[in-house]
Design an enzyme around this catalytic site. Structure first.
Site, PDB file in Angstrom:
ATOM      1  N   LYS A  48      31.415  41.940  37.683  1.00 52.23           N
ATOM      2  CA  LYS A  48      30.178  41.921  38.490  1.00 52.23           C
ATOM      3  C   LYS A  48      30.507  42.059  39.974  1.00 52.23           C
ATOM      4  O   LYS A  48      29.814  42.754  40.714  1.00 52.23           O
ATOM      5  CB  LYS A  48      29.413  40.619  38.257  1.00 52.23           C
ATOM      6  CG  LYS A  48      28.852  40.505  36.858  1.00 52.23           C
ATOM      7  CD  LYS A  48      28.199  39.163  36.675  1.00 52.23           C
ATOM      8  CE  LYS A  48      28.295  38.741  35.249  1.00 52.23           C
ATOM      9  NZ  LYS A  48      27.146  38.449  34.536  1.00 52.23           N
ATOM     10  N   GLY A 103      23.935  50.020  20.253  1.00 51.50           N
ATOM     11  CA  GLY A 103      24.102  48.563  20.228  1.00 51.50           C
ATOM     12  C   GLY A 103      22.795  47.890  19.874  1.00 51.50           C
ATOM     13  O   GLY A 103      21.834  47.922  20.636  1.00 51.50           O
ATOM     14  N   ALA A 112      21.807  39.796  34.901  1.00 57.88           N
ATOM     15  CA  ALA A 112      20.860  40.175  33.828  1.00 57.88           C
ATOM     16  C   ALA A 112      19.602  40.827  34.417  1.00 57.88           C
ATOM     17  O   ALA A 112      19.689  41.878  35.029  1.00 57.88           O
ATOM     18  CB  ALA A 112      20.552  38.965  32.952  1.00 57.88           C
ATOM     19  N   ALA A 123      22.019  53.268  17.203  1.00 57.76           N
ATOM     20  CA  ALA A 123      23.397  53.336  16.680  1.00 57.76           C
ATOM     21  C   ALA A 123      24.086  52.000  16.795  1.00 57.76           C
ATOM     22  O   ALA A 123      23.956  51.308  17.805  1.00 57.76           O
ATOM     23  CB  ALA A 123      24.199  54.367  17.475  1.00 57.76           C
TER      24      ALA A 123
HETATM   25  N1  LIG Z   1      23.568  38.622  26.490  1.00 58.57           N
HETATM   26  C1  LIG Z   1      23.314  38.582  27.801  1.00 58.57           C
HETATM   27  O1  LIG Z   1      22.781  37.617  28.343  1.00 58.57           O
HETATM   28  C2  LIG Z   1      23.668  39.748  28.657  1.00 58.57           C
HETATM   29  C3  LIG Z   1      24.366  40.814  28.142  1.00 58.57           C
HETATM   30  N2  LIG Z   1      24.707  41.852  28.944  1.00 58.57           N
HETATM   31  C4  LIG Z   1      25.501  42.925  28.379  1.00 58.57           C
HETATM   32  O2  LIG Z   1      24.821  43.499  27.282  1.00 58.57           O
HETATM   33  C5  LIG Z   1      25.776  44.035  26.378  1.00 58.57           C
HETATM   34  C6  LIG Z   1      25.413  43.584  24.957  1.00 58.57           C
HETATM   35  O3  LIG Z   1      25.430  42.177  24.899  1.00 58.57           O
HETATM   36  P1  LIG Z   1      24.884  41.431  23.603  1.00 58.57           P
HETATM   37  O4  LIG Z   1      23.704  42.125  23.061  1.00 58.57           O
HETATM   38  O5  LIG Z   1      24.760  40.008  23.979  1.00 58.57           O
HETATM   39  O6  LIG Z   1      26.119  41.630  22.599  1.00 58.57           O
HETATM   40  P2  LIG Z   1      26.071  41.679  20.991  1.00 58.57           P
HETATM   41  O7  LIG Z   1      27.455  41.426  20.528  1.00 58.57           O
HETATM   42  O8  LIG Z   1      24.977  40.801  20.474  1.00 58.57           O
HETATM   43  O9  LIG Z   1      25.663  43.196  20.680  1.00 58.57           O
HETATM   44  C7  LIG Z   1      26.488  44.279  20.929  1.00 58.57           C
HETATM   45  C8  LIG Z   1      26.377  45.213  19.743  1.00 58.57           C
HETATM   46  O10 LIG Z   1      27.020  46.453  20.047  1.00 58.57           O
HETATM   47  C9  LIG Z   1      27.598  46.935  18.852  1.00 58.57           C
HETATM   48  N3  LIG Z   1      28.610  47.935  19.206  1.00 58.57           N
HETATM   49  C10 LIG Z   1      29.902  47.757  19.563  1.00 58.57           C
HETATM   50  N4  LIG Z   1      30.481  48.952  19.844  1.00 58.57           N
HETATM   51  C11 LIG Z   1      29.535  49.893  19.682  1.00 58.57           C
HETATM   52  C12 LIG Z   1      29.512  51.306  19.828  1.00 58.57           C
HETATM   53  N5  LIG Z   1      30.598  51.990  20.198  1.00 58.57           N
HETATM   54  N6  LIG Z   1      28.354  51.969  19.575  1.00 58.57           N
HETATM   55  C13 LIG Z   1      27.242  51.312  19.199  1.00 58.57           C
HETATM   56  N7  LIG Z   1      27.208  49.958  19.023  1.00 58.57           N
HETATM   57  C14 LIG Z   1      28.342  49.258  19.270  1.00 58.57           C
HETATM   58  C15 LIG Z   1      28.135  45.694  18.179  1.00 58.57           C
HETATM   59  O11 LIG Z   1      28.288  45.885  16.797  1.00 58.57           O
HETATM   60  C16 LIG Z   1      27.032  44.670  18.495  1.00 58.57           C
HETATM   61  O12 LIG Z   1      26.062  44.601  17.486  1.00 58.57           O
HETATM   62  C17 LIG Z   1      27.155  43.569  26.857  1.00 58.57           C
HETATM   63  O13 LIG Z   1      27.790  44.604  27.561  1.00 58.57           O
HETATM   64  C18 LIG Z   1      26.820  42.425  27.824  1.00 58.57           C
HETATM   65  O14 LIG Z   1      27.740  42.295  28.866  1.00 58.57           O
HETATM   66  C19 LIG Z   1      24.352  41.933  30.263  1.00 58.57           C
HETATM   67  C20 LIG Z   1      23.635  40.915  30.835  1.00 58.57           C
HETATM   68  C21 LIG Z   1      23.285  39.706  30.081  1.00 58.57           C
HETATM   69  N1  LIG Z   2      28.330  37.253  30.501  1.00 59.29           N
HETATM   70  C1  LIG Z   2      27.136  37.567  31.215  1.00 59.29           C
HETATM   71  C2  LIG Z   2      25.994  37.601  30.294  1.00 59.29           C
HETATM   72  C3  LIG Z   2      26.061  38.850  29.712  1.00 59.29           C
HETATM   73  O1  LIG Z   2      26.493  39.784  30.376  1.00 59.29           O
HETATM   74  C4  LIG Z   2      26.860  36.588  32.296  1.00 59.29           C
HETATM   75  O2  LIG Z   2      27.498  35.599  32.293  1.00 59.29           O
HETATM   76  O3  LIG Z   2      26.026  36.830  33.142  1.00 59.29           O
END
Ligand SMILES: NC(=O)C1=CN([C@@H]2O[C@H](COP(=O)(O)OP(=O)(O)OC[C@H]3O[C@@H](n4cnc5c(N)ncnc54)[C@H](O)[C@@H]3O)[C@@H](O)[C@H]2O)C=CC1
Ligand SMILES: N[C@@H](CC=O)C(=O)O
Length: 361
Positions: free
Chosen positions: A220, A10, A148, A43
């Site tokens: 959560k 990701g 987070a 990846a």
């Molecule tokens: N954005 C935030 O503030 C926070 C995010 N998270 C968690 O972090 C994770 C990522 O969030 P973001 O970066 O914001 O999302 P994002 O959508 O920006 O990035 C996720 C990436 O993973 C890729 N992806 C999907 N399936 C995949 C696979 N099987 N293998 C490899 N790559 C794959 C997608 O193409 C995408 O680029 C989520 O699970 C989210 O809940 C947790 C806490 C806070």
């Molecule tokens: N959706 C989350 C952010 C990414 O995980 C949150 O609200 O804390």
């Protein structure tokens, strides 16, 4: 110098910020912790970039130009060549990848994840992972699953492991919904406009309906409930879903095209508030009775939840020692920088405590 090989799944908001943070602090980790962190693999869902020498600042360019088609064993083939500690980092929201964690453990990867899915599938899957970790002597960390970069999971885990009776954990569990409702309460803008801003600025889940449906907060709550020793399933949670039925099964693009359909219902809720109230999205985990609830509520502006700003998360932990005055943790609960830093903090924790493989240099 301890060599650590990182494999990142990701490369979106969180993943790409993490890569940059690892590269920026590489010398600091060497000097301060005697750790040589190398990112060997990257990846997305279709392609991988592998470099046994470690990624450099031009990883994005390299990913575009020399990444190759991803196969199910792309990382295993290279990882098996090196007798060093390996950490797989999940910065996706993918259920499919979560289901592969047992396989990653089989291949001797420690796992660090921001993705909440693996911890919130069935209790039996949860137990399979814990058994494999024990058998293999590997580590699994997921502090960013809740709040987070805030240290919520560690606080709950430390209390529970020290024999403390936990009573309840209440608060605003979602940084995304905190950002959305803090702005919606203060600004004279349609709800949908704020949702789109939150998505663009990297505060929401890749599909914002995961936040608006209450599912992300429910996950959560379940992560924390299981950390506190409860054996519960996702379906046990009472969830207030803010997505109108007609948009629940639409594709992400269709949802984004029609997101303004949410405006009327949310505006009605806002108009019904008394002048000293604001809307806040709350999570309630009653540890004693095993009851988990997710809901949107009107709260006084002067209350702790009512005073939140930005993407602040807010957690009140009630336990034996914190019975009448809860342990309170508050701060940015979403955002790419804080989340990536939380993952990096887990990486350092695992790297420092894993079995040492010494390499000269
Ligand atoms: N954005 C935030 O503030 C926070 C995010 N998270 C968690 O972090 C994770 C990522 O969030 P973001 O970066 O914001 O999302 P994002 O959508 O920006 O990035 C996720 C990436 O993973 C890729 N992806 C999907 N399936 C995949 C696979 N099987 N293998 C490899 N790559 C794959 C997608 O193409 C995408 O680029 C989520 O699970 C989210 O809940 C947790 C806490 C806070
Ligand atoms: N959706 C989350 C952010 C990414 O995980 C949150 O609200 O804390």
């Amino acid at each position: 110098m301890k060599q650590i090989h990182l494999y990142i799944f990701g490369i979106g908001n969180v993943g790409s910020t993490l890569i940059n943070q690892v590269l920026q602090s590489h010398s600091f980790f060497k000097n301060k912790h005697n750790l040589d962190l190398k990112i060997i693999g990257l990846a997305n869902s279709k392609r991988v970039l592998i470099d046994p020498n470690g990624m450099t600042q031009k990883w994005k360019e390299d990913f575009s130009s020399i990444s190759i088609v991803r196969e199910s064993d792309s990382f295993y083939k290279v990882a098996n060549l090196y007798d060093v500690t390996k950490i797989a980092i999940d910065a996706t929201a993918s259920k499919e990848l979560s289901q592969h964690y047992p396989e990653l453990l089989d291949h001797n990867f420690n796992i660090i994840t921001a993705n909440k899915i693996a911890n919130t599938l069935s209790q039996s899957f949860y137990d399979v992972i814990r058994t494999a970790l024990k058998n293999k002597g590997l580590q699994f960390e997921y502090e960013t699953n809740v709040g987070a970069g805030l240290p919520i999971i560690n606080a709950v885990r430390d209390l529970y492991n020290s024999g403390e009776q936990l009573f309840a954990i209440n608060g605003v569990f979602s940084g995304s919904l905190s950002y959305i409702f803090n702005r919606f309460s203060e600004e004279n803008k349609p709800f949908s406009e704020i949702v789109i801003d939150a998505l663009k600025d990297g505060y929401t889940e890749p599909d914002p309906r995961e936040d608006l449906s209450g599912n992300d907060v429910a996950r959560k709550l379940l992560v924390l409930a299981r950390e506190a020793g409860l054996k519960l399933e996702f379906d046990d949670i009472e969830i207030d879903n803010l997505v109108i039925p007609s948009l629940r099964t639409a594709s992400l693009n269709q949802f984004l095209d029609q997101v303004t359909l949410l405006d009327e219902v949310l505006q009605e809720k806002k108009d019904a508030l008394a002048s000293d109230q604001v809307l806040r999205h709350l999570g309630e985990l009653d540890v004693v009775n095993g009851v988990l609830k997710v809901s949107l509520k009107a709260v006084p502006k002067s209350s702790p939840a009512g005073q939140l700003k930005g993407s602040d998360g807010f957690f009140e932990i009630y336990s034996e020692s914190y019975a009448s005055h809860p342990l309170v943790i508050k701060g940015a609960g979403a955002g790419r920088e804080v989340t990536a830093r939380g993952l990096l903090s887990d990486i350092i924790k695992v790297s420092k405590t894993c079995k040492e493989v010494l390499v000269a240099g």
